[in-house]
Enzyme design. Structure first.
Site, mmCIF file in Angstrom:
data_model
loop_
_atom_site.group_PDB
_atom_site.id
_atom_site.type_symbol
_atom_site.label_atom_id
_atom_site.label_comp_id
_atom_site.label_asym_id
_atom_site.label_seq_id
_atom_site.Cartn_x
_atom_site.Cartn_y
_atom_site.Cartn_z
ATOM 1 N N LYS A 49 -9.247 3.464 -19.800
ATOM 2 C CA LYS A 49 -9.717 3.751 -21.157
ATOM 3 C C LYS A 49 -8.553 3.638 -22.140
ATOM 4 C CE LYS A 49 -13.452 4.635 -18.728
ATOM 5 N NZ LYS A 49 -13.833 5.962 -18.290
ATOM 6 N N ASP A 53 -9.136 16.691 -16.916
ATOM 7 C CA ASP A 53 -9.321 15.263 -17.175
ATOM 8 C C ASP A 53 -9.012 15.046 -18.657
ATOM 9 O OD1 ASP A 53 -10.357 12.732 -17.852
ATOM 10 O OD2 ASP A 53 -11.795 12.795 -16.191
ATOM 11 N N ARG A 71 0.824 -1.214 0.000
ATOM 12 C CA ARG A 71 0.000 0.000 0.000
ATOM 13 C C ARG A 71 0.857 1.263 0.000
ATOM 14 N NH1 ARG A 71 -1.833 1.793 4.455
ATOM 15 N NH2 ARG A 71 -2.173 -0.236 5.406
ATOM 16 N N TYR A 73 -17.608 13.522 -16.828
ATOM 17 C CA TYR A 73 -18.010 12.125 -16.736
ATOM 18 C C TYR A 73 -19.053 11.985 -15.610
ATOM 19 C CZ TYR A 73 -17.714 7.237 -15.390
ATOM 20 O OH TYR A 73 -18.022 5.956 -15.038
HETATM 21 C C1 LIG Z 1 -14.353 6.563 -17.106
HETATM 22 C C2 LIG Z 1 -14.003 7.959 -16.788
HETATM 23 C C3 LIG Z 1 -13.656 8.331 -15.487
HETATM 24 C C4 LIG Z 1 -13.717 7.365 -14.320
HETATM 25 O O1 LIG Z 1 -12.737 6.393 -14.443
HETATM 26 P P1 LIG Z 1 -12.865 4.898 -13.827
HETATM 27 O O2 LIG Z 1 -11.573 4.282 -14.233
HETATM 28 O O3 LIG Z 1 -14.083 4.282 -14.446
HETATM 29 O O4 LIG Z 1 -13.016 5.049 -12.368
HETATM 30 C C5 LIG Z 1 -13.272 9.647 -15.272
HETATM 31 N N1 LIG Z 1 -13.240 10.546 -16.276
HETATM 32 C C6 LIG Z 1 -13.595 10.220 -17.542
HETATM 33 C C7 LIG Z 1 -13.533 11.249 -18.607
HETATM 34 C C8 LIG Z 1 -13.984 8.922 -17.837
HETATM 35 O O5 LIG Z 1 -14.335 8.620 -19.096
#
Ligand SMILES: *Cc1c(COP(=O)(O)O)cnc(C)c1O
Length: 395
Positions: free
Chosen positions: A220, A195, A76, A130
């Site tokens: 992603k 983001d 951790r 998101y």
């Molecule tokens: C999917 C997504 C998130 C969240 O990410 P997770 O890995 O699902 O927790 C945050 N921002 C954007 C733009 C996303 O597409």
């Protein structure tokens, strides 16, 4: 595609290697001298030591979030495979440090907790975000306050207790673009978090426009194959320390197996993004001409000069019932998430943004007729054939 990297993990070093080259080699530079080819995957949860006095001293430093040379003490607190991925994505984003988490939401949670803990709990954010990011920030679950602002009005929303400004560009799911430089100029020194999940550093580096914190759902495009969940924040070492401090205490760590897959994904990131962008641009054009499509949202990179291509994501407003389109695709995968090798189609009002209240979805410009497409690596002709037949089969 970005030709050159202007900065490396150490901002004083200028590399002449291209982004494509660094995507392959970042986080791997020491392997040849170790006689290794694949990145070592360290699954240890604990690290033996016969010197507990030394460990106690190192622990005192680690729990402040500072990095300490040598092996970790407990998984951790740190992991070498995760650290490689963190260093690689930090370099690609032109940031000093990277801190990885179990998911994108764990990464955003750490940013909010660090901001609240620093005594500046007010956040300014622009919609759309998101769905779960919107929900987390709006709910105040982690103790933050929130003012939603149009990108142009961010400056007016900033207060003395504002600790963070949060934007997504291109935004999920509308592909709305925000002028990062303008937000940074209006921020009055408050850190601006971008983001960058949709664009990835292959197409856009927010730090080139003054942003100081970059967040990814690594689940992603960074991983790129739909088989590893993770999140990562790249930023200056000072903020990274605060994030590590939160991570050590709250435990939202990235698993080393996921870090291994995410690091592997980086090597093909520029190739995947280029190929998917080319296909997405073709599909965007053809969708626009389809009689059952009333609008297509696809970024124009010449508009703000932030993106190098339009990217692999698009959304469109369907005159056919969106649920029917989702169930009629045969090649395209009807699934939430994005950034995989296969093309994914989903209905934001039902899935990715379902958690956002209908009036807040409307405020973010997300109509119920909107469908979001994450373009993968299949042939553009095959994808078009599938979309076309799906739209035609609807009532
Ligand atoms: C999917 C997504 C998130 C969240 O990410 P997770 O890995 O699902 O927790 C945050 N921002 C954007 C733009 C996303 O597409």
């Amino acid at each position: 595609m970005r030709p050159r990297l202007r900065r490396t993990a150490d901002p004083r070093v200028v590399t002449e290697q291209t982004f494509w080259t660094r995507a392959v080699h970042a986080g791997r530079d020491d392997l040849t001298d170790q006689g290794l080819h694949a990145v070592p995957l360290d699954l240890s949860t604990t690290y033996p030591s016969r010197d507990s006095r030394d460990e106690a001293e190192r622990l005192d430093v680690m729990t402040t979030g500072a990095q300490v040379p040598g092996m970790p003490i407990y998984a951790r607190l740190g992991n070498p495979t995760v650290a490689r991925f963190e260093g690689a994505i930090a370099e690609l984003e032109g940031c000093e440090s990277g801190v990885a988490f179990a998911s994108g939401m764990a990464a955003l949670s750490a940013c909010l907790l660090a901001t609240v803990a620093a005594g500046r709990p007010h956040v300014v954010a622009a919609r759309p975000l998101y769905g779960t990011s919107d929900h987390l920030i709006a709910s105040g679950l982690l103790g933050n306050q929130i003012t939603w602002a149009d990108p142009a009005d961010v400056g007016a929303a900033v207060r003395p207790e504002t600790g963070l400004i949060i934007v997504e560009t291109p935004a999920n799911p509308t592909l709305a673009e925000i002028d990062i430089r303008a937000v940074v100029d209006a921020a009055g020194g408050v850190p601006v978090l971008v983001d960058n999940t949709f664009a990835t550093p292959a197409l856009q580096r927010p730090t080139d426009f003054g942003a100081t914190v970059v967040l990814h759902s690594a689940t992603k495009f960074l991983g790129g194959h739909g088989d590893a969940m993770g999140g990562v924040v790249t930023c200056a070492e000072e903020f990274a320390q605060r994030l590590r401090q939160v991570r050590i205490a709250t435990g939202g760590v990235l698993h080393p197996s996921a870090a291994y897959l995410l690091q592997r994904g980086l090597a093909t990131l520029p190739v995947r993004m280029e190929r998917s962008s080319d296909t997405a641009a073709v599909l965007a054009e053809r969708l626009l001409a389809h009689p059952k499509v009333s609008a297509v949202h696809y970024p124009d990179p010449s508009k703000l000069g932030q993106l190098t291509t339009g990217g692999a994501m698009l959304s469109f407003e369907s005159e056919a019932p969106p649920h029917e389109v989702v169930s009629a695709v045969r090649l395209i995968t009807p699934a939430v998430s994005l950034g995989s090798t296969d093309t994914l189609l989903q209905h934001p009002a039902s899935l990715s943004h379902h958690i956002v209240a209908p009036q807040d979805r409307a405020a973010g410009g997300i109509p119920d007729s909107l469908l979001r497409l994450s373009v993968g690596l299949e042939s553009p002709e095959d994808l078009w054939h599938d979309l076309d037949q799906a739209l035609d089969r609807t009532t």
